[in-house]
Motif scaffolding. Structure first.
Motif, mmCIF file in Angstrom:
data_model
loop_
_atom_site.group_PDB
_atom_site.id
_atom_site.type_symbol
_atom_site.label_atom_id
_atom_site.label_comp_id
_atom_site.label_asym_id
_atom_site.label_seq_id
_atom_site.Cartn_x
_atom_site.Cartn_y
_atom_site.Cartn_z
ATOM 1 N N GLU A 182 2.232 -0.833 8.633
ATOM 2 C CA GLU A 182 2.517 -2.267 8.723
ATOM 3 C C GLU A 182 1.770 -3.056 7.646
ATOM 4 O OE1 GLU A 182 1.441 -3.348 12.651
ATOM 5 O OE2 GLU A 182 2.946 -2.063 13.613
ATOM 6 N N ALA A 183 0.686 -2.492 7.139
ATOM 7 C CA ALA A 183 -0.082 -3.184 6.098
ATOM 8 C C ALA A 183 0.625 -3.143 4.751
ATOM 9 C CB ALA A 183 -1.475 -2.563 5.972
ATOM 10 N N TYR A 184 1.600 -2.277 4.610
ATOM 11 C CA TYR A 184 2.345 -2.151 3.350
ATOM 12 C C TYR A 184 3.674 -2.881 3.525
ATOM 13 C CZ TYR A 184 -1.148 1.452 2.553
ATOM 14 O OH TYR A 184 -2.340 2.126 2.408
ATOM 15 N N GLY A 185 3.648 -4.186 3.230
ATOM 16 C CA GLY A 185 4.778 -5.037 3.579
ATOM 17 C C GLY A 185 5.826 -5.215 2.499
ATOM 18 N N GLN A 186 5.695 -4.528 1.353
ATOM 19 C CA GLN A 186 6.661 -4.707 0.278
ATOM 20 C C GLN A 186 7.240 -3.361 -0.144
ATOM 21 O OE1 GLN A 186 3.516 -7.122 -1.870
ATOM 22 N NE2 GLN A 186 5.346 -8.280 -2.512
ATOM 23 N N THR A 187 8.386 -3.421 -0.758
ATOM 24 C CA THR A 187 9.076 -2.200 -1.184
ATOM 25 C C THR A 187 9.447 -2.324 -2.652
ATOM 26 O OG1 THR A 187 10.033 -1.990 1.028
ATOM 27 C CG2 THR A 187 11.007 -0.645 -0.727
ATOM 28 N N ASP A 188 9.161 -1.287 -3.441
ATOM 29 C CA ASP A 188 9.505 -1.336 -4.860
ATOM 30 C C ASP A 188 10.935 -0.859 -5.071
ATOM 31 O OD1 ASP A 188 9.482 1.409 -4.658
ATOM 32 O OD2 ASP A 188 7.789 1.725 -6.004
ATOM 33 N N ASP A 189 11.373 -0.800 -6.337
ATOM 34 C CA ASP A 189 12.770 -0.451 -6.633
ATOM 35 C C ASP A 189 13.087 1.011 -6.346
ATOM 36 O OD1 ASP A 189 11.288 0.659 -8.642
ATOM 37 O OD2 ASP A 189 12.232 -0.456 -10.277
ATOM 38 N N GLN A 190 12.063 1.804 -6.041
ATOM 39 C CA GLN A 190 12.289 3.196 -5.653
ATOM 40 C C GLN A 190 12.226 3.396 -4.140
ATOM 41 O OE1 GLN A 190 10.063 6.118 -8.019
ATOM 42 N NE2 GLN A 190 9.575 4.493 -9.484
ATOM 43 N N GLY A 191 12.110 2.265 -3.426
ATOM 44 C CA GLY A 191 12.076 2.350 -1.969
ATOM 45 C C GLY A 191 10.715 2.696 -1.397
ATOM 46 N N ARG A 192 9.666 2.629 -2.216
ATOM 47 C CA ARG A 192 8.329 2.973 -1.741
ATOM 48 C C ARG A 192 7.626 1.734 -1.183
ATOM 49 N NH1 ARG A 192 5.741 5.724 -6.962
ATOM 50 N NH2 ARG A 192 6.614 3.771 -7.822
ATOM 51 N N LEU A 193 7.001 1.891 -0.009
ATOM 52 C CA LEU A 193 6.219 0.807 0.562
ATOM 53 C C LEU A 193 4.913 0.662 -0.225
ATOM 54 C CD1 LEU A 193 6.635 1.523 4.387
ATOM 55 C CD2 LEU A 193 7.654 -0.361 3.095
ATOM 56 N N TYR A 194 4.490 -0.589 -0.444
ATOM 57 C CA TYR A 194 3.238 -0.789 -1.168
ATOM 58 C C TYR A 194 2.584 -2.088 -0.743
ATOM 59 C CZ TYR A 194 5.425 -4.326 -4.184
ATOM 60 O OH TYR A 194 6.043 -5.460 -4.657
ATOM 61 N N ARG A 195 1.327 -2.232 -1.169
ATOM 62 C CA ARG A 195 0.598 -3.480 -1.039
ATOM 63 C C ARG A 195 -0.249 -3.659 -2.290
ATOM 64 N NH1 ARG A 195 -3.831 -1.823 3.664
ATOM 65 N NH2 ARG A 195 -4.892 -0.164 2.476
ATOM 66 N N ASP A 196 -0.505 -4.893 -2.661
ATOM 67 C CA ASP A 196 -1.367 -5.199 -3.804
ATOM 68 C C ASP A 196 -2.693 -5.730 -3.293
ATOM 69 O OD1 ASP A 196 0.647 -4.459 -5.522
ATOM 70 O OD2 ASP A 196 1.444 -6.486 -5.715
ATOM 71 N N ARG A 197 -3.766 -5.064 -3.716
ATOM 72 C CA ARG A 197 -5.099 -5.448 -3.254
ATOM 73 C C ARG A 197 -5.904 -6.032 -4.403
ATOM 74 N NH1 ARG A 197 -7.664 -1.504 1.159
ATOM 75 N NH2 ARG A 197 -8.585 -3.537 1.653
ATOM 76 N N LEU A 198 -6.608 -7.101 -4.110
ATOM 77 C CA LEU A 198 -7.417 -7.787 -5.109
ATOM 78 C C LEU A 198 -8.398 -6.798 -5.737
ATOM 79 C CD1 LEU A 198 -7.660 -10.774 -6.081
ATOM 80 C CD2 LEU A 198 -9.630 -10.971 -4.529
ATOM 81 N N LEU A 199 -8.439 -6.793 -7.072
ATOM 82 C CA LEU A 199 -9.340 -5.871 -7.770
ATOM 83 C C LEU A 199 -10.793 -6.328 -7.661
ATOM 84 C CD1 LEU A 199 -9.717 -3.382 -9.533
ATOM 85 C CD2 LEU A 199 -9.183 -4.777 -11.533
ATOM 86 N N LYS A 200 -10.997 -7.623 -7.528
ATOM 87 C CA LYS A 200 -12.368 -8.117 -7.391
ATOM 88 C C LYS A 200 -12.920 -7.722 -6.039
ATOM 89 C CE LYS A 200 -13.092 -12.490 -6.641
ATOM 90 N NZ LYS A 200 -13.842 -12.481 -5.348
ATOM 91 N N LYS A 201 -14.131 -7.179 -6.044
ATOM 92 C CA LYS A 201 -14.788 -6.777 -4.813
ATOM 93 C C LYS A 201 -15.257 -7.998 -4.049
ATOM 94 C CE LYS A 201 -17.258 -4.060 -2.005
ATOM 95 N NZ LYS A 201 -16.670 -3.168 -1.006
ATOM 96 N N ASN A 202 -15.013 -8.021 -2.735
ATOM 97 C CA ASN A 202 -15.491 -9.106 -1.892
ATOM 98 C C ASN A 202 -16.389 -8.545 -0.794
ATOM 99 O OD1 ASN A 202 -14.266 -11.506 -3.007
ATOM 100 N ND2 ASN A 202 -12.302 -10.654 -2.321
ATOM 101 N N GLY A 203 -17.142 -9.412 -0.162
ATOM 102 C CA GLY A 203 -17.950 -8.997 0.965
ATOM 103 C C GLY A 203 -19.259 -8.354 0.541
ATOM 104 N N LYS A 204 -19.694 -7.339 1.315
ATOM 105 C CA LYS A 204 -20.989 -6.706 1.107
ATOM 106 C C LYS A 204 -21.032 -5.968 -0.230
ATOM 107 C CE LYS A 204 -24.259 -3.653 3.476
ATOM 108 N NZ LYS A 204 -24.477 -2.766 4.656
ATOM 109 N N ASN A 205 -22.170 -6.022 -0.904
ATOM 110 C CA ASN A 205 -22.384 -5.326 -2.187
ATOM 111 C C ASN A 205 -21.325 -5.697 -3.228
ATOM 112 O OD1 ASN A 205 -24.611 -3.897 -1.116
ATOM 113 N ND2 ASN A 205 -23.212 -2.369 -0.225
ATOM 114 N N SER A 206 -20.967 -6.972 -3.256
ATOM 115 C CA SER A 206 -19.897 -7.396 -4.158
ATOM 116 C C SER A 206 -20.394 -8.137 -5.395
ATOM 117 C CB SER A 206 -18.913 -8.306 -3.401
ATOM 118 O OG SER A 206 -19.564 -9.492 -2.971
ATOM 119 N N LEU A 207 -21.706 -8.183 -5.602
ATOM 120 C CA LEU A 207 -22.250 -8.919 -6.746
ATOM 121 C C LEU A 207 -22.472 -8.006 -7.947
ATOM 122 C CD1 LEU A 207 -24.917 -11.145 -4.943
ATOM 123 C CD2 LEU A 207 -22.587 -11.775 -5.639
ATOM 124 N N ARG A 208 -22.502 -8.611 -9.104
ATOM 125 C CA ARG A 208 -22.755 -7.860 -10.344
ATOM 126 C C ARG A 208 -24.069 -7.090 -10.248
ATOM 127 N NH1 ARG A 208 -23.313 -10.418 -16.511
ATOM 128 N NH2 ARG A 208 -23.750 -8.418 -17.559
#
Length: 517
Positions: A182-208
């Motif tokens: 259910e977390a993969y709410g999109q489908t590409d042109d090949q019929g594969r389910l996917y999700r895009d996740r932010l590349l920037k780290k958030n939350g714990k241990n997320s600082l430079r």
């Protein structure tokens, strides 16, 4: 590491070595004969039965589940569960030692227990299996309805201790969970389910400052450099290394999107993740979804209408969870406190091989009828969930006489294959899985082992095929022209020690050298 001490502990430690080997008598086959070969239900003292299994099954059992008496000082119709504490420990210790011998190098053992002895059992198993081989303690919810007892606190859970034979070698499996898709709410042109996740780290241990090497610029589609910066202006870090990001870019999984930012729009990088073909997740250690004692008793009463049900029966769903984690189809499962037969029933339905041991006549009154119902396709427990349709078979066994009498003489009922398996195990420490149908018992680490017994060469005279003579030795050479060391077990040798040594042969006399081992 701390150890438990109790009255008669030294005697308990010696018990597993001193308990005699007994023969297993195959009494009856139920269901399909071919399947029955791999599935055993044994009636008898589990200490004797475990020792009887050692020559053929040492190191071969993939998963052990036991539900021993809890020593609750309560009266049960099928068990004396009121053992004094030290007696309980003395009962458990030698059985755990033999269970360890039977367990495969990548196997695991699971033990149900409650607060009465649970913490002592943990320390006891640390000693027998090694504290470093402890995996975890599961908490199983055994009650699902309000308790109207007068006491202010009533426990509604029990424990399942889990140990591996060797740490991190057990091939435990995660829990299948299609809801993760259910977390993969999109489908590409090949019929594969996917999700895009932010590349920037958030939350714990997320600082430079947390991971300086993960702070680096990326080139956006318009050629500008983008750094990971939190909304409050603090320097952040990416969730992937530079190499990982470049790999994602080459795979077409580095996705740039324009997002509204203060003062306009900005390019924001994402990593595209595709849904797994078989979604799974780690098993929780608090088991709230494996049914309860009440439901297990209802299932048992439906199956066994003519006998008194067990008060302490476990639900099939609990055993299914254990086998889901620790086994796969075809693996061998052992339960030496079989009770009403739950472990064997679940293993049967899940296409696992099994050995169940139960003391007393309820092995016949409870376990056999329950497994017959399983073969017939009963639809209780886990049957509907796994689409069980019936089939298969098992063999019912009892404990026969001791393999050796008090003077070390071999019981005449011991057949060649049985003694050969015993000899093989005491010499090599490995289980006997070969056919044992010829004088050559096997070759292990360069040494060949031969057994002269029961007229295996076809000569049953007192001075014939069970005696090592020059002619018999020549016959043995015909079975295998082994050039290394040779060990021959037989009644007596007519070849002198000097000539045996010259031929690199060690002779061991039956029964004395067998018993001495």
């Amino acid at each position: 590491m701390p150890f438990l001490d109790w009255v008669n502990k030294n005697q308990a430690k010696d018990t597993s070595r001193q308990v005699p080997y007994h023969l297993l008598k195959r009494e009856q086959i139920y269901g399909d004969a071919a399947s029955a070969v791999d599935n055993l239900v044994i009636q008898g003292d589990n200490l004797l039965a475990l020792k009887a299994l050692i020559p053929l099954y040492a190191g071969r059992v993939d998963c052990i589940y036991i539900d021993p008496p809890y020593n609750t000082r309560s009266a049960f119709s099928h068990y004396d569960d009121r053992l004094e504490h030290s007696q309980w420990l003395s009962m458990m210790y030698p059985r755990l030692v033999l269970l360890r011998e039977l367990l495969a190098e990548d196997g695991s053992i699971w033990v149900s227990i409650d607060d009465n002895e649970g913490h002592y059992l943990k320390v006891l198993m640390d000693e027998v299996f090694g504290r470093h081989n402890f995996n975890t303690t599961f908490i199983w919810q055994k009650v699902d309805s309000p308790n109207d007892n007068k006491v202010p606190i009533t426990p509604d859970h029990e424990f399942v201790l889990c140990y591996e034979r060797n740490k991190d070698q057990a091939d435990f499996r995660k829990k299948s969970d299609s809801s993760l898709l259910e977390a993969y709410g999109q489908t590409d042109d090949q019929g594969r389910l996917y999700r895009d996740r932010l590349l920037k780290k958030n939350g714990k241990n997320s600082l430079r400052s947390d991971r300086p090497t993960m702070y680096y610029p990326l080139e956006a589609p318009d050629g500008t450099e983008v750094y990971p910066i939190h909304d409050d202006g603090r320097e952040a870090r990416w969730s992937h290394s530079y190499v990982g990001v470049m790999k994602a870019k080459d795979d077409g999984r580095l996705i740039w999107k324009k997002r509204e930012k203060a003062g306009g729009t900005a390019w924001v990088p994402y990593i595209r993740e595709f849904a797994p073909e078989s979604p799974d997740r780690p098993h929780p250690t608090i088991l709230l979804d494996t049914k309860t004692s009440r439901q297990a008793k209802i299932h048992q009463r439906d199956l066994l209408t003519d006998v008194d049900p067990f008060d302490t029966v476990k639900p099939e769903q609990l055993i299914q969870r254990v086998l889901d984690i620790a086994t796969q189809p075809g693996d061998l499962v052992l339960d030496s406190f079989l009770g009403s037969g739950t472990t064997a029933a679940v293993a049967h339905k899940m296409d696992r091989r099994y050995i169940g041991i139960e003391l007393g006549r309820h092995a016949s009154t409870h376990c056999i009828p329950r497994l017959q119902s399983v073969i017939a396709g009963e639809q209780g427990g886990i049957s509907e969930a796994i689409e069980w349709q019936g089939g298969g078979g098992f063999t019912f066994c009892t404990l026969g006489d001791a393999a050796f009498d008090e003077d070390g003489r071999i019981n005449p009922d011991v057949r060649f294959a049985t003694l050969a398996a015993y000899v093989w195990h005491i010499e090599t420490g490995t289980p006997g899985i070969q056919a044992f149908d010829s004088p050559l018992v096997g070759i292990h680490e360069g040494t060949a082992y031969f057994l002269l017994y029961n007229g295996i060469l076809g000569d049953r005279r007192p001075a014939g095929g069970n005696v090592l003579t020059h002619d018999v030795l020549a016959a043995l050479r015909e079975f295998h022209s082994h050039t290394g060391p040779v060990v021959v077990y037989g009644e007596v040798s007519r070849i002198g020690p000097t000539r045996l040594a010259a031929a690199n042969i060690t002779f061991k006399q039956i029964p004395y050298d067998v018993k001495a081992r």
